[in-house]
Design a protein around this motif. Structure first.
Motif, PDB file in Angstrom:
ATOM      1  N   LEU A   1       0.726  -1.212  -0.202  1.00 11.60           N
ATOM      2  CA  LEU A   1       0.366  -0.316   0.271  1.00 11.60           C
ATOM      3  C   LEU A   1       0.795   1.320   0.534  1.00 11.60           C
ATOM      4  N   GLU A   2       2.113   0.935  -0.013  1.00  9.33           N
ATOM      5  CA  GLU A   2       3.595   2.287   0.336  1.00  9.33           C
ATOM      6  C   GLU A   2       2.805   2.837   1.305  1.00  9.33           C
ATOM      7  N   LEU A   3       3.006   2.241   2.671  1.00  7.79           N
ATOM      8  CA  LEU A   3       2.939   3.205   3.741  1.00  7.79           C
ATOM      9  C   LEU A   3       3.425   2.861   4.794  1.00  7.79           C
ATOM     10  N   SER A   4       4.129   3.437   5.865  1.00 10.07           N
ATOM     11  CA  SER A   4       4.542   2.543   6.085  1.00 10.07           C
ATOM     12  C   SER A   4       4.867   2.002   7.213  1.00 10.07           C
ATOM     13  N   GLU A   5       5.549   1.159   7.872  1.00 11.56           N
ATOM     14  CA  GLU A   5       5.366   0.359   8.496  1.00 11.56           C
ATOM     15  C   GLU A   5       4.473   0.918  10.197  1.00 11.56           C
ATOM     16  N   VAL A   6       4.340   2.096  10.518  1.00 10.48           N
ATOM     17  CA  VAL A   6       4.167   2.240  11.765  1.00 10.48           C
ATOM     18  C   VAL A   6       2.594   2.647  11.369  1.00 10.48           C
ATOM     19  N   GLN A   7       2.318   2.923  10.570  1.00 13.05           N
ATOM     20  CA  GLN A   7       1.114   4.608   9.642  1.00 13.05           C
ATOM     21  C   GLN A   7      -0.122   2.460   9.406  1.00 13.05           C
ATOM     22  N   VAL A   8       0.781   1.407   9.213  1.00  9.46           N
ATOM     23  CA  VAL A   8       0.123  -0.127   9.198  1.00  9.46           C
ATOM     24  C   VAL A   8      -0.362  -0.237  10.604  1.00  9.46           C
ATOM     25  N   LYS A   9       0.578  -0.272  10.886  1.00 13.80           N
ATOM     26  CA  LYS A   9      -0.114  -0.715  12.690  1.00 13.80           C
ATOM     27  C   LYS A   9      -0.875   0.751  13.317  1.00 13.80           C
ATOM     28  N   ASN A  10      -1.079   1.820  12.773  1.00 13.75           N
ATOM     29  CA  ASN A  10      -2.028   2.652  13.526  1.00 13.75           C
ATOM     30  C   ASN A  10      -3.052   2.828  12.812  1.00 13.75           C
ATOM     31  N   TYR A  11      -3.278   2.248  11.414  1.00 11.21           N
ATOM     32  CA  TYR A  11      -4.993   1.964  10.968  1.00 11.21           C
ATOM     33  C   TYR A  11      -5.090   0.687  11.467  1.00 11.21           C
ATOM     34  N   THR A  12      -4.134  -0.705  11.795  1.00 12.48           N
ATOM     35  CA  THR A  12      -5.081  -1.739  11.902  1.00 12.48           C
ATOM     36  C   THR A  12      -5.644  -1.344  13.577  1.00 12.48           C
ATOM     37  N   ALA A  13      -4.760  -0.975  14.611  1.00  8.61           N
ATOM     38  CA  ALA A  13      -5.159  -0.242  15.582  1.00  8.61           C
ATOM     39  C   ALA A  13      -6.613   0.709  15.704  1.00  8.61           C
ATOM     40  N   GLN A  14      -6.626   1.090  14.910  1.00 10.57           N
ATOM     41  CA  GLN A  14      -7.610   2.329  14.993  1.00 10.57           C
ATOM     42  C   GLN A  14      -8.965   1.814  14.795  1.00 10.57           C
ATOM     43  N   GLY A  15      -8.604   1.470  13.444  1.00 17.47           N
ATOM     44  CA  GLY A  15      -9.780  -0.086  12.140  1.00 17.47           C
ATOM     45  C   GLY A  15     -10.430  -0.641  13.921  1.00 17.47           C
ATOM     46  N   LEU A  16      -9.641  -1.639  14.438  1.00 18.06           N
ATOM     47  CA  LEU A  16     -10.201  -2.853  14.786  1.00 18.06           C
ATOM     48  C   LEU A  16     -10.531  -2.012  16.353  1.00 18.06           C
ATOM     49  N   LYS A  17     -10.023  -0.922  17.100  1.00 15.42           N
ATOM     50  CA  LYS A  17     -11.104   0.052  17.782  1.00 15.42           C
ATOM     51  C   LYS A  17     -12.539   0.543  17.435  1.00 15.42           C
ATOM     52  N   ALA A  18     -12.321   0.778  16.341  1.00 17.93           N
ATOM     53  CA  ALA A  18     -13.082   1.291  15.649  1.00 17.93           C
ATOM     54  C   ALA A  18     -15.083   0.198  15.304  1.00 17.93           C
ATOM     55  N   LEU A  19     -14.567  -1.709  14.685  1.00 14.89           N
ATOM     56  CA  LEU A  19     -14.890  -2.052  14.330  1.00 14.89           C
ATOM     57  C   LEU A  19     -15.754  -1.913  15.965  1.00 14.89           C
ATOM     58  N   ARG A  20     -14.353  -2.312  17.230  1.00 10.56           N
ATOM     59  CA  ARG A  20     -15.780  -2.911  18.638  1.00 10.56           C
ATOM     60  C   ARG A  20     -16.331  -1.911  19.004  1.00 10.56           C
ATOM     61  N   SER A  21     -15.808  -0.809  18.851  1.00  7.36           N
ATOM     62  CA  SER A  21     -16.746   0.029  19.399  1.00  7.36           C
ATOM     63  C   SER A  21     -18.505  -0.141  17.911  1.00  7.36           C
ATOM     64  N   ILE A  22     -17.848  -0.346  17.380  1.00  6.16           N
ATOM     65  CA  ILE A  22     -19.597   0.201  16.337  1.00  6.16           C
ATOM     66  C   ILE A  22     -20.186  -1.727  16.931  1.00  6.16           C
ATOM     67  N   MET A  23     -19.708  -2.548  17.049  1.00  6.73           N
ATOM     68  CA  MET A  23     -20.141  -3.556  17.446  1.00  6.73           C
ATOM     69  C   MET A  23     -19.923  -3.982  18.934  1.00  6.73           C
ATOM     70  N   GLY A  24     -19.435  -3.170  19.490  1.00  8.90           N
ATOM     71  CA  GLY A  24     -20.191  -3.486  21.185  1.00  8.90           C
ATOM     72  C   GLY A  24     -19.539  -4.127  22.027  1.00  8.90           C
ATOM     73  N   ARG A  25     -18.238  -4.327  21.251  1.00 12.38           N
ATOM     74  CA  ARG A  25     -17.052  -5.688  21.883  1.00 12.38           C
ATOM     75  C   ARG A  25     -16.362  -4.739  22.977  1.00 12.38           C
ATOM     76  N   GLU A  26     -15.520  -5.397  23.367  1.00 12.97           N
ATOM     77  CA  GLU A  26     -14.836  -4.947  24.426  1.00 12.97           C
ATOM     78  C   GLU A  26     -13.313  -5.951  23.796  1.00 12.97           C
ATOM     79  N   GLU A  27     -14.045  -7.178  24.019  1.00 11.10           N
ATOM     80  CA  GLU A  27     -12.903  -8.219  23.267  1.00 11.10           C
ATOM     81  C   GLU A  27     -12.740  -7.743  21.713  1.00 11.10           C
ATOM     82  N   ASP A  28     -11.615  -8.384  21.216  1.00 14.79           N
ATOM     83  CA  ASP A  28     -10.393  -8.335  20.258  1.00 14.79           C
ATOM     84  C   ASP A  28     -11.544  -9.086  19.566  1.00 14.79           C
ATOM     85  N   VAL A  29     -11.311  -8.253  17.827  1.00 15.44           N
ATOM     86  CA  VAL A  29     -12.034  -8.602  17.188  1.00 15.44           C
ATOM     87  C   VAL A  29     -11.731 -10.090  15.851  1.00 15.44           C
TER      88      VAL A  29
END
Length: 158
Positions: free
Chosen positions: A130-158
């Protein structure tokens, strides 16, 4: 050339299918991806270039239609034993819930989550593709998973 096609066809087909929601157009995108690939000069990482070409084709298509939609994001399972009907129903419900949640998060997050968890690529590979830095990938992953957990109403990992 044929080896490249046979080696990467399934992965490119699935990747495009994950991005489009329309199985009728996937074959055209796959064909165009390999045509464009064969017109390039020598490359170090064939799969990376194929993913970039496929991604650009899909994005251009949806940009023209002013529409970006994401497909059910599950890799096709090739299991020896058929799952029980109850398992299929439960899995289908969970997957539908996940799809609805994925549709609500940012595109950058979705794409990284698809490559990391559906395509099972490493952070380094996703960054390269995706021509991103590894830090960006990690940040996007963490933020995306956090958003998914929030939307799905779950505290555990998606």
């Amino acid at each position: 050339m044929r080896d490249t096609y046979e080696q990467h066809y399934e992965a490119i087909y699935q990747y495009i299918l994950f991005l489009t929601t329309n199985p009728a157009i996937v074959d055209d995108f796959v064909q165009e991806t390999f045509i464009r690939f064969y017109h390039t000069k020598q490359v170090q990482n064939e799969k990376a270039l194929l993913i970039r070409i496929a991604r650009n084709l899909v994005y251009d298509h949806f940009r023209r239609k002013r529409l970006l939609k994401w497909l059910p994001l599950t890799k096709t399972d090739y299991e020896d034993e058929a799952p029980l009907p109850e398992d299929l129903l439960l899995r289908t419900q969970e997957v539908q819930e996940l799809y609805k949640a994925l549709a609500k998060i940012k595109m950058n997050y979705r794409e990284v989550i698809v490559l990391r968890y559906i395509e099972e690529l490493s952070v380094k590979e996703v960054a390269y593709y995706l021509e991103l830095s590894e830090v960006q990938v990690k940040n996007y992953t963490a933020q995306g998973l956090k958003a998914l957990r929030s939307i799905m109403g779950r505290e555990e990992d998606v």
